[in-house]
Motif scaffolding. Structure first.
Motif, PDB file in Angstrom:
ATOM      1  N   LYS A  50      18.909  26.883 -24.852  1.00  0.00           N
ATOM      2  CA  LYS A  50      18.140  26.927 -23.612  1.00  0.00           C
ATOM      3  C   LYS A  50      17.807  28.375 -23.301  1.00  0.00           C
ATOM      4  N   ASP A  51      16.881  28.557 -22.355  1.00  0.00           N
ATOM      5  CA  ASP A  51      16.551  29.875 -21.823  1.00  0.00           C
ATOM      6  C   ASP A  51      17.018  29.937 -20.376  1.00  0.00           C
ATOM      7  N   ILE A  52      17.244  31.145 -19.902  1.00  0.00           N
ATOM      8  CA  ILE A  52      17.639  31.389 -18.506  1.00  0.00           C
ATOM      9  C   ILE A  52      16.827  32.571 -17.997  1.00  0.00           C
ATOM     10  N   ILE A  53      16.364  32.498 -16.758  1.00  0.00           N
ATOM     11  CA  ILE A  53      15.709  33.643 -16.116  1.00  0.00           C
ATOM     12  C   ILE A  53      16.487  33.970 -14.848  1.00  0.00           C
ATOM     13  N   LYS A  54      16.877  35.248 -14.722  1.00  0.00           N
ATOM     14  CA  LYS A  54      17.559  35.727 -13.519  1.00  0.00           C
ATOM     15  C   LYS A  54      16.631  36.679 -12.783  1.00  0.00           C
ATOM     16  N   ILE A  55      16.403  36.409 -11.510  1.00  0.00           N
ATOM     17  CA  ILE A  55      15.526  37.232 -10.677  1.00  0.00           C
ATOM     18  C   ILE A  55      16.388  37.829  -9.576  1.00  0.00           C
ATOM     19  N   ASP A  56      16.474  39.152  -9.554  1.00  0.00           N
ATOM     20  CA  ASP A  56      17.364  39.848  -8.621  1.00  0.00           C
ATOM     21  C   ASP A  56      16.697  40.080  -7.269  1.00  0.00           C
ATOM     22  N   SER A  57      16.113  39.013  -6.736  1.00  0.00           N
ATOM     23  CA  SER A  57      15.462  39.063  -5.432  1.00  0.00           C
ATOM     24  C   SER A  57      15.200  37.633  -4.984  1.00  0.00           C
ATOM     25  N   LEU A  58      15.233  37.419  -3.686  1.00  0.00           N
ATOM     26  CA  LEU A  58      14.913  36.092  -3.146  1.00  0.00           C
ATOM     27  C   LEU A  58      13.407  36.038  -2.921  1.00  0.00           C
ATOM     28  N   ILE A  59      12.718  35.342  -3.790  1.00  0.00           N
ATOM     29  CA  ILE A  59      11.259  35.248  -3.728  1.00  0.00           C
ATOM     30  C   ILE A  59      10.858  33.789  -3.563  1.00  0.00           C
ATOM     31  N   ASP A  60       9.603  33.590  -3.136  1.00  0.00           N
ATOM     32  CA  ASP A  60       9.054  32.237  -3.088  1.00  0.00           C
ATOM     33  C   ASP A  60       8.617  31.861  -4.493  1.00  0.00           C
ATOM     34  N   LEU A  75       6.646  41.693  -9.919  1.00  0.00           N
ATOM     35  CA  LEU A  75       7.763  41.937  -9.009  1.00  0.00           C
ATOM     36  C   LEU A  75       8.320  43.343  -9.174  1.00  0.00           C
ATOM     37  N   ASP A  76       8.845  43.874  -8.081  1.00  0.00           N
ATOM     38  CA  ASP A  76       9.482  45.190  -8.109  1.00  0.00           C
ATOM     39  C   ASP A  76      10.994  45.017  -8.018  1.00  0.00           C
ATOM     40  N   CYS A  77      11.523  44.171  -8.882  1.00  0.00           N
ATOM     41  CA  CYS A  77      12.961  43.926  -8.930  1.00  0.00           C
ATOM     42  C   CYS A  77      13.337  43.628 -10.378  1.00  0.00           C
ATOM     43  N   THR A  78      14.614  43.535 -10.641  1.00  0.00           N
ATOM     44  CA  THR A  78      15.082  43.255 -11.989  1.00  0.00           C
ATOM     45  C   THR A  78      14.881  41.769 -12.309  1.00  0.00           C
ATOM     46  N   VAL A  79      14.311  41.509 -13.486  1.00  0.00           N
ATOM     47  CA  VAL A  79      14.154  40.147 -13.985  1.00  0.00           C
ATOM     48  C   VAL A  79      14.745  40.132 -15.393  1.00  0.00           C
ATOM     49  N   ALA A  80      15.747  39.278 -15.600  1.00  0.00           N
ATOM     50  CA  ALA A  80      16.381  39.164 -16.913  1.00  0.00           C
ATOM     51  C   ALA A  80      15.974  37.844 -17.547  1.00  0.00           C
ATOM     52  N   ILE A  81      15.490  37.933 -18.784  1.00  0.00           N
ATOM     53  CA  ILE A  81      15.136  36.743 -19.546  1.00  0.00           C
ATOM     54  C   ILE A  81      16.150  36.637 -20.677  1.00  0.00           C
ATOM     55  N   ILE A  82      16.856  35.530 -20.700  1.00  0.00           N
ATOM     56  CA  ILE A  82      17.865  35.308 -21.726  1.00  0.00           C
ATOM     57  C   ILE A  82      17.402  34.103 -22.536  1.00  0.00           C
ATOM     58  N   LYS A  83      17.102  34.354 -23.810  1.00  0.00           N
ATOM     59  CA  LYS A  83      16.531  33.310 -24.652  1.00  0.00           C
ATOM     60  C   LYS A  83      17.562  32.768 -25.636  1.00  0.00           C
ATOM     61  N   ASN A  84      17.391  31.497 -25.954  1.00  0.00           N
ATOM     62  CA  ASN A  84      18.183  30.817 -26.980  1.00  0.00           C
ATOM     63  C   ASN A  84      19.687  30.873 -26.731  1.00  0.00           C
ATOM     64  N   ASP A 129      24.355  41.547 -15.634  1.00  0.00           N
ATOM     65  CA  ASP A 129      25.055  41.629 -14.356  1.00  0.00           C
ATOM     66  C   ASP A 129      24.854  40.384 -13.509  1.00  0.00           C
ATOM     67  N   GLN A 130      25.854  40.164 -12.661  1.00  0.00           N
ATOM     68  CA  GLN A 130      25.795  39.069 -11.698  1.00  0.00           C
ATOM     69  C   GLN A 130      24.753  39.402 -10.634  1.00  0.00           C
ATOM     70  N   ILE A 131      24.069  38.388 -10.146  1.00  0.00           N
ATOM     71  CA  ILE A 131      23.072  38.569  -9.093  1.00  0.00           C
ATOM     72  C   ILE A 131      23.760  38.479  -7.740  1.00  0.00           C
ATOM     73  N   GLU A 132      23.455  39.427  -6.882  1.00  0.00           N
ATOM     74  CA  GLU A 132      24.004  39.424  -5.521  1.00  0.00           C
ATOM     75  C   GLU A 132      23.142  38.543  -4.607  1.00  0.00           C
ATOM     76  N   ASN A 133      21.841  38.743  -4.663  1.00  0.00           N
ATOM     77  CA  ASN A 133      20.874  37.950  -3.889  1.00  0.00           C
ATOM     78  C   ASN A 133      19.659  37.707  -4.780  1.00  0.00           C
ATOM     79  N   GLY A 134      19.421  36.461  -5.126  1.00  0.00           N
ATOM     80  CA  GLY A 134      18.294  36.171  -5.998  1.00  0.00           C
ATOM     81  C   GLY A 134      18.265  34.737  -6.459  1.00  0.00           C
TER      82      GLY A 134
END
Length: 142
Positions: free
Chosen positions: A50-60, A32-41, A4-9
């Motif tokens: 490449k790898d991609i990480i999507k974090i469904d939250s605005l964190i430091d 974290l208490d949010c969705t984290v997607a790891i997409i490998k290769n 899914d697309q990230i709304e805020n993250g």
């Protein structure tokens, strides 16, 4: 596969293939208490894979950790479903409490409250040395 697309993250893109779990652990994303997607290769014209990480939250995020692991990572900040900021990383000049000195005689071994401080001494070789005893850090292992 549908992610899914990230709304805020945050989306960490252009991660060297195979490094996503290392980043996940270094950043403590498991806490974290949010969705984290790891997409490998993921196929990439520029990188091959490449790898991609999507974090469904605005964190430091500690940019020094990311730059140390892979200075080619792109950090994309998403707000209301739109890209609002895109940052390229660089190899940090100083690392504080990212890696530990391996020298048992270093003052950081006996003085636990001292920050683990490393200085970049060779940009080409990505060599960091302890600011206290000048011991070179070990190579990053994945």
């Amino acid at each position: 596969m549908i992610v899914d697309q990230i709304e805020n993250g945050i989306v960490l893109d252009h991660i060297k293939a195979g490094y996503s779990m290392l980043i996940y652990n270094y950043l403590g994303l498991n806490d974290l208490d949010c969705t984290v997607a790891i997409i490998k290769n993921v196929k990439s014209n520029k990188m091959g894979k490449k790898d991609i990480i999507k974090i469904d939250s605005l964190i430091d995020i500690n940019f020094d950790i990311l730059g140390y692991i892979d200075a080619n990572i792109t950090v994309n900040v998403i707000r209301d479903g739109k890209l609002v900021d895109k940052q390229k990383l660089e190899l940090p000049e100083t690392l504080i409490n990212v890696i530990k000195c391996k020298n048992p005689r270093c003052i950081t071994s006996t003085e636990q409250e001292l920050d683990q401080r490393f200085i970049l001494t060779d940009k080409e070789e990505k060599t960091y040395r302890c600011a206290y005893c000048e011991t070179a850090s070990d190579s990053l292992k994945i």
